[in-house]
Design an enzyme around this catalytic site. Structure first.
Site, PDB file in Angstrom:
ATOM      1  N   GLY A  55     -20.318  -8.230   5.441  1.00 26.87           N
ATOM      2  CA  GLY A  55     -19.708  -8.188   4.164  1.00 26.87           C
ATOM      3  C   GLY A  55     -18.103  -8.474   4.160  1.00 26.87           C
ATOM      4  N   HIS A 223     -17.207   1.549   3.800  1.00 21.23           N
ATOM      5  CA  HIS A 223     -17.838   0.850   2.365  1.00 21.23           C
ATOM      6  C   HIS A 223     -17.943   2.348   1.389  1.00 21.23           C
ATOM      7  CE1 HIS A 223     -19.904  -1.291   5.619  1.00 21.23           C
ATOM      8  NE2 HIS A 223     -19.530  -2.317   4.949  1.00 21.23           N
ATOM      9  N   ASP A 413      20.679  10.164  -4.798  1.00 21.20           N
ATOM     10  CA  ASP A 413      21.083  10.596  -3.344  1.00 21.20           C
ATOM     11  C   ASP A 413      22.522  10.739  -3.025  1.00 21.20           C
ATOM     12  OD1 ASP A 413      21.368   7.901  -3.390  1.00 21.20           O
ATOM     13  OD2 ASP A 413      20.072   7.220  -1.948  1.00 21.20           O
TER      14      ASP A 413
END
Ligand SMILES: *[C@@H]1O[C@H](CO)[C@@H](O)[C@H](O)[C@H]1NC(C)=O
Length: 585
Positions: A55, A223, A413
């Site tokens: 798949g 899956h 920061d």
């Protein structure tokens, strides 16, 4: 909304088709049969051909593994669904070289085994020599729970393909290639874990199944298949469980592998598609450390990267291959290391380089920075130190304000960065030898600033101080003399000019320049550090309401810039006021 349901391409058919079409664009040695979703080598070499597939949604597996030294052809299904037997049959019969035989490698999923199996039978009926190896490396679910479903194939499959592909490229017979592929499959064990289910484009999933915050599904398949358990654990705890599932022989339900500390092992840490490469690095390091500490295993190869995904799965898998004797001229490791001309194969390190694992390059003797040329500029060591300490402490004490302002107009920061720099200098001052040479003193500070401060302001401070040191040296007297405000002013002026080469920032741009310029100008005019520091303070206050035109503030600057000064300018002004205070003491 189901997590991670955002996509650039929503139509699953279009998604799979365009992804396949992209492959020959990145690798001109392969071609695409889009009708049958086959990627195959343009000039199928005269060798055993390796065909794989399954798949879609596991990229770079398998289509991007087509190329010299790896796969000869790959057949793709729709997302998470096997291709049809007819697609596979066409690949074997019409897209790969079948003179020396074909080996089909698939993962152990019902659909894949049936469709590829049927195609193999048809090809055999057509007189082609074809073998098939089914990989079931997953140790995620034990035998009892797995029941009839059996073990699935996950990332360990790529090791089988790589080694078989390299062997085939060397001209081995179908019998040998098949035997070695099976040998690798038999000696490989893997397990995956994920923080979340993946969203399949074009599909709606039940939401109640989703993992809770902090929960990880151990053994999750590629899956969205359920694993063996869900729990809240940290990375070390997770890795411990995963490795134990792979290696424990005491676990009757698993005990899939017979890997012992005497064996050479290959470690593959695979990204399920949604983990940042940065985080995958941290995960890989944890796995290697636990293998060594808990299991006394030092892998002879470590592959870390994206090999078999579950779309953008927020998880990773660990695979371990016990290196077994091939009984041939080429070892498993040699075949694994061999280069492959496939765009999806990202393991770049050669056998020769791996052989040097553990060797260390002799480090050059670490010196405490470069030798600093003495100068004639004299300072009073105790006064220089106490002044600086006063200034740095003042800077540290205003960190909460700087941080608050930077949260409003920047990314928050700036305060911490300045504080970290200041604290590092204070620490250095505790141990550094006293000196009455200003340039040696200044260079000690520069060395600390360069390593302890990062980001834009760290770079600006470092450049400015280096230029200041240069300016001071240029204005240095010919015989030892105390440094005067006049020398300072000249040196500061030249360092401002030097800074101008690297940043376009000028007063009015809402940066620390709004404090630095007035300081230098006033010092030149008045030779009074006190007045100069106050000018810096005024300059910093004057940034309130200024619109930023440079620096990160431009992008993140939101509401509130009218009320607060620029954090960098404010921090610098406070430092300068501290210097002025310190000198009065
Ligand atoms: C594949 O799964 C089947 C059950 O569907 C199981 O019987 C078999 O042992 C598995 N094969 C491998 C190679 O793990």
């Amino acid at each position: 909304m189901f997590p991670a349901a955002k996509h650039f391409i929503h139509d699953p058919t279009h998604l799979v088709t365009t992804a396949l079409l992209s492959i020959p664009r990145t690798n001109p040695s392969v071609q695409c049969d889009i009708e049958n979703k086959i990627i195959y080598r343009k000039n199928g070499a005269s060798q055993v051909s390796i065909v794989s597939g399954g798949g879609s949604g596991h990229e770079p597996s398998f289509a991007s593994f087509v190329g010299a030294g790896l796969l000869s052809g790959a057949v793709a299904g729709t997302i998470f669904a096997s291709p049809s037997a007819e697609q596979v049959r066409r690949c074997i019969l019409h897209r790969v070289n079948k003179e020396k035989g074909v080996l089909v490698v698939v993962m152990n999923y019902t659909g894949d085994v049936l469709n590829f199996g049927m195609a193999v039978e048809k090809a055999r009926a057509a007189g082609i020599e074809v073998d098939m190896v089914v990989v079931g490396d997953d140790a995620g679910v034990g035998r009892a729970k797995g029941g009839k479903v059996g073990r699935r194939g996950i990332a360990g499959t790529v090791l089988v393909q790589k080694i078989a592909g390299a062997l085939a490229a060397k001209g081995a017979s179908l019998k040998d290639v098949t035997r070695i592929a099976q040998l690798v499959a038999d000696n490989t064990v893997s397990i995956g874990s994920s923080l979340s289910h993946v969203h399949v484009p074009g599909r709606r999933e039940p939401e109640e199944d989703e993992l809770k915050e902090g929960e990880v599904e151990i053994g999750m398949g590629i899956h969205n298949e359920a694993g063996s358990e869900r729990k809240s654990t940290d990375l070390p705890g997770l890795v411990k469980t995963m490795l134990s599932h792979c290696l424990s022989t005491a676990d009757q339900d698993r005990s899939f592998s017979k890997i012992t500390e005497k064996d050479e092992v290959v470690l593959l840490v695979n990204n399920l598609g949604g983990v940042s490469p940065l985080e995958l690095g941290g995960i890989t390091n944890e796995v290697v450390e636990q293998l060594s500490e808990t299991h006394k295993m030092r892998p002879v190869r470590v592959l870390s990267g994206t090999f078999m995904t579950s779309l953008n799965g927020l998880g990773f898998s660990i695979s371990l291959l016990r290196v077994a004797d091939t009984g041939l001229g080429s070892s498993m490791l040699e075949l694994l290391d061999a280069p492959a001309e496939a765009s999806g194969w990202s393991a770049a390190i050669s056998s020769g380089t791996w052989a040097k694992q553990g060797e260390v390059k002799k480090q050059e003797e670490q010196t405490d920075g470069e030798e600093i040329q003495p100068s004639n500029l004299r300072v009073e060591p105790a006064l220089a130190k106490s002044t600086l300490v006063t200034a740095l402490n003042r800077l540290i004490s205003v960190e909460p304000d700087v941080t608050k302002y930077d949260t409003i107009v920047g990314d928050g920061d700036c305060g911490i960065g300045l504080k970290r720099g200041a604290e590092s200098i204070l620490k250095m001052l505790e141990t550094a030898k006293d000196t009455d040479d200003l340039l040696i003193f200044l260079n000690h500070i520069i060395q600390v600033v360069e390593v302890s401060m990062d980001g834009t302001s760290g770079a600006i401070y470092a450049i400015f101080l280096n230029a200041l040191a240069h300016g001071l040296r240029q204005n240095s007297p010919t015989s030892p003399q105390p440094v005067t405000p006049g020398i300072w002013a000249k040196a500061l002026d030249s360092s401002l000019k030097a800074l101008g080469k690297y940043t376009p920032a000028k007063p009015g741009d809402r940066t620390l320049m709004d404090a630095l310029y007035p300081f230098v100008e006033t010092l030149s005019k008045t030779e009074s550090i006190d007045e100069a520091a106050r000018a810096a303070q005024e300059g910093a206050q004057g940034t309130k309401g200024m619109k930023a035109s440079l620096g990160r503030t431009v992008y993140v600057g939101g509401e509130g810039f009218q009320e607060v000064p620029d954090p960098g300018a404010h921090g610098l002004a406070e430092l300068l006021l501290g210097l002025s205070d310190g000198m009065k003491k």
